[in-house]
Write a protein that holds these residues in place. Structure first.
Motif, short mmCIF file in Angstrom:
data_model
loop_
_atom_site.label_atom_id
_atom_site.label_comp_id
_atom_site.label_asym_id
_atom_site.label_seq_id
_atom_site.Cartn_x
_atom_site.Cartn_y
_atom_site.Cartn_z
N TYR A 193 14.26 5.27 -5.83
CA TYR A 193 12.80 4.65 -5.74
C TYR A 193 12.69 3.62 -4.61
CZ TYR A 193 14.82 6.13 -10.56
OH TYR A 193 15.12 7.03 -11.64
N ILE A 194 10.84 3.85 -4.96
CA ILE A 194 10.61 2.81 -4.02
C ILE A 194 9.80 1.83 -4.70
CG2 ILE A 194 9.76 4.95 -2.60
CD1 ILE A 194 7.11 4.95 -3.68
N PRO A 195 10.01 0.19 -3.34
CA PRO A 195 9.23 -0.60 -3.94
C PRO A 195 7.35 -0.69 -4.60
CG PRO A 195 10.06 -0.68 -1.74
CD PRO A 195 9.77 0.51 -1.82
N THR A 196 7.04 -0.65 -5.95
CA THR A 196 6.10 -0.92 -6.42
C THR A 196 5.06 -2.01 -5.15
OG1 THR A 196 6.22 -2.14 -8.57
CG2 THR A 196 7.17 -1.10 -8.46
N VAL A 197 3.67 -1.05 -5.80
CA VAL A 197 2.69 -2.54 -5.49
C VAL A 197 2.33 -3.60 -5.95
CG1 VAL A 197 0.22 -2.52 -5.42
CG2 VAL A 197 0.73 -0.20 -5.19
N LEU A 198 2.73 -3.59 -7.03
CA LEU A 198 2.14 -4.87 -7.89
C LEU A 198 4.10 -6.03 -7.90
CD1 LEU A 198 1.42 -4.05 -11.89
CD2 LEU A 198 0.24 -4.91 -9.98
N ASP A 199 4.68 -4.96 -7.17
CA ASP A 199 6.51 -5.30 -7.13
C ASP A 199 6.04 -6.58 -5.68
OD1 ASP A 199 7.62 -5.09 -9.49
OD2 ASP A 199 9.01 -3.96 -8.63
N THR A 200 5.13 -5.68 -4.76
CA THR A 200 4.63 -6.47 -3.56
C THR A 200 4.10 -7.81 -3.57
OG1 THR A 200 5.55 -3.82 -2.80
CG2 THR A 200 3.95 -5.36 -1.47
N LEU A 201 3.76 -7.10 -4.47
CA LEU A 201 2.04 -8.30 -4.83
C LEU A 201 2.71 -9.84 -5.36
CD1 LEU A 201 -1.39 -6.01 -5.82
CD2 LEU A 201 -0.55 -7.92 -3.32
N ASN A 215 -9.84 2.03 2.47
CA ASN A 215 -10.47 3.49 3.16
C ASN A 215 -9.16 4.39 3.28
OD1 ASN A 215 -12.93 2.66 2.60
ND2 ASN A 215 -12.60 1.67 4.39
N ILE A 216 -7.67 4.33 2.56
CA ILE A 216 -6.93 4.85 3.31
C ILE A 216 -6.86 6.77 3.14
CG2 ILE A 216 -4.06 5.10 2.76
CD1 ILE A 216 -4.84 2.44 4.08
N PHE A 217 -7.24 6.96 1.79
CA PHE A 217 -7.17 8.44 1.38
C PHE A 217 -7.85 8.84 2.37
CE2 PHE A 217 -7.62 7.78 -2.83
CZ PHE A 217 -5.72 7.14 -3.15
N GLU A 218 -9.11 8.60 2.99
CA GLU A 218 -9.47 9.15 4.92
C GLU A 218 -9.16 8.45 5.74
OE1 GLU A 218 -13.03 8.09 1.13
OE2 GLU A 218 -10.57 6.99 2.04
N GLU A 219 -8.45 7.75 5.99
CA GLU A 219 -7.83 7.25 7.14
C GLU A 219 -6.15 8.04 7.06
OE1 GLU A 219 -3.75 3.79 8.62
OE2 GLU A 219 -5.88 2.89 7.52
N LEU A 220 -5.79 8.83 6.33
CA LEU A 220 -4.63 9.58 6.50
C LEU A 220 -5.19 11.11 6.31
CD1 LEU A 220 -2.16 7.37 3.59
CD2 LEU A 220 -1.75 7.46 6.27
N ASP A 221 -6.32 11.21 6.06
CA ASP A 221 -7.25 12.56 5.84
C ASP A 221 -6.02 13.51 4.98
OD1 ASP A 221 -8.98 14.55 7.39
OD2 ASP A 221 -6.54 15.46 8.36
N LEU A 222 -6.27 12.68 3.96
CA LEU A 222 -5.64 13.84 3.06
C LEU A 222 -6.42 14.37 2.43
CD1 LEU A 222 -3.75 10.55 0.36
CD2 LEU A 222 -2.79 12.29 1.90
N ASP A 223 -5.75 15.82 1.82
CA ASP A 223 -6.39 16.91 1.35
C ASP A 223 -6.28 16.69 -0.93
OD1 ASP A 223 -7.10 18.49 3.21
OD2 ASP A 223 -4.96 18.90 3.50
N TYR A 224 -5.38 15.96 -1.51
CA TYR A 224 -4.91 16.00 -2.12
C TYR A 224 -4.69 14.87 -2.97
CZ TYR A 224 -5.64 20.90 -3.20
OH TYR A 224 -6.10 22.18 -3.23
N VAL A 225 -4.94 14.17 -3.67
CA VAL A 225 -4.60 12.60 -4.56
C VAL A 225 -4.38 12.84 -5.23
CG1 VAL A 225 -4.39 10.56 -4.91
CG2 VAL A 225 -5.86 10.83 -3.05
N ILE A 226 -2.62 12.92 -6.01
CA ILE A 226 -2.26 13.54 -7.72
C ILE A 226 -1.82 12.36 -7.98
CG2 ILE A 226 -1.01 15.21 -8.90
CD1 ILE A 226 -1.06 17.00 -6.90
N LYS A 281 -1.06 -4.70 2.82
CA LYS A 281 -1.08 -3.84 3.62
C LYS A 281 -1.19 -2.25 2.69
CE LYS A 281 -3.99 -6.47 6.77
NZ LYS A 281 -4.99 -5.98 7.20
N ALA A 282 -1.96 -1.47 2.80
CA ALA A 282 -1.74 -0.10 1.93
C ALA A 282 -0.56 0.43 2.87
CB ALA A 282 -2.60 0.45 1.52
N HIS A 283 -0.60 -0.41 3.68
CA HIS A 283 0.82 0.65 4.65
C HIS A 283 2.38 0.80 3.29
CE1 HIS A 283 -1.66 3.74 6.36
NE2 HIS A 283 -2.28 2.88 7.47
#
Length: 292
Positions: free
Chosen positions: A56-64, A113-124, A71-73
């Motif tokens: 499992y990974i740390p969540t956005v809300l837990d980190t906040l 602008n993380i999606f653009e920075e990572l040059d993603l094809d898909y966000v699911i 930072k999104a990264h």
């Protein structure tokens, strides 16, 4: 000119196999050469664990909650074959809205602008579909997701949740909301299960994208903390997930479904209930399903 990122939301009631299906779609798309991010939007925060060896990974809300600025990264973790994994998370138990994590996480990623920075094809987006409240409706309501798919078995409560989702899509369709790509029929082994789902999509003016059978291969893979695509890439079940991923990759035109009113849904379900009882007792032949 920046490439267009295809953003997809997959909904389904709790326990229906939504996260299993989503993770295998992500894994199959990644294996096909696409750059993928899976965005877990369930407060249980377990969407991406089979992409990360069961971890499992740390969540956005837990980190906040631990720090004022994030930072999104800091909340993006790499999984199988380079898939970017994110878990929005939920509030502290007994406090606040379960959908708040989605709202907060989406805002954070858009601002940076993380999606653009990572040059993603898909966000699911993997979204709980039991209730389509304010937070859980964000991918639909704000048009963040371009296409919505729902995972449903032939069980009534799964169909009921799918029908509620259709109501949410219908509500926001005139204000730029996401539209429905179709139903992913899960745990379809018995012929009558396929017939029930086929009839439901006919009644609601949508379509089945893929029939996914229940398989012990999925259980074996998840006990290893892996997707079927990673653990058993040559299995029959992996081929089903790869076919599903290819259909989603090629999907272009979604539409507004025609949800049933509760009374209509109950009447429809009652007819199927009577039929299945008659089928169980041997009073009807399976070919009679066309008369429903």
């Amino acid at each position: 000119m920046a490439k267009k990122i295809k953003q997809i939301a997959i909904y389904g009631k709790g326990g229906i196999g939504k996260s299993t299906t989503t993770s295998n779609i992500s894994a199959a798309l990644s294996a096909a050469g696409y750059k993928v991010m899976q965005f877990g939007c369930d407060p249980k925060s377990d969407s991406t664990n089979t992409l990360r060896g069961g971890n499992y990974i740390p969540t956005v809300l837990d980190t906040l909650r631990e720090k004022n600025s994030v930072k999104a990264h800091e909340v993006i973790f790499e999984g199988f074959n380079g898939i970017y994994c994110v878990e929005a998370g939920g509030p502290a138990p007994g406090v606040g809205c379960a959908g708040r994590g989605i709202i907060t996480a989406v805002q954070l990623f858009k601002q940076q602008n993380i999606f653009e920075e990572l040059d993603l094809d898909y966000v699911i987006y993997d979204v709980l579909g039991d209730v389509v409240c304010g937070g859980f409706a964000v991918p639909i309501r704000e048009g963040i997701a371009e296409h919505v798919f729902t995972v449903s078995s032939a069980d009534f409560m799964a169909v009921y949740a799918a029908n509620n989702l259709f109501k949410g899509i219908h509500k926001y369709s005139n204000s730029g909301g996401a539209l429905l790509g179709g139903v992913i029929a899960n745990s379809i082994n018995a012929p009558y299960a396929k017939d029930i789902i086929d009839d439901f999509v006919k009644q609601t003016n949508t379509q089945v994208v893929e029939y996914v059978p229940r398989s012990v291969t999925v259980t074996q893979s998840e006990l290893q903390g892996k997707t079927t695509i990673e653990a058993a890439p040559e299995s029959k079940q992996a081929k089903v997930y790869k076919a599903l991923a290819a259909k989603i990759a090629g999907h272009e035109e979604s539409k507004v479904p025609a949800p049933l009113e509760v009374s209509e849904l109950r009447a429809w379900a009652a007819k199927w209930g009577d039929y299945l009882l008659a089928l169980e007792t041997g009073e009807v032949r399976t070919e009679a399903v066309g008369n429903l």
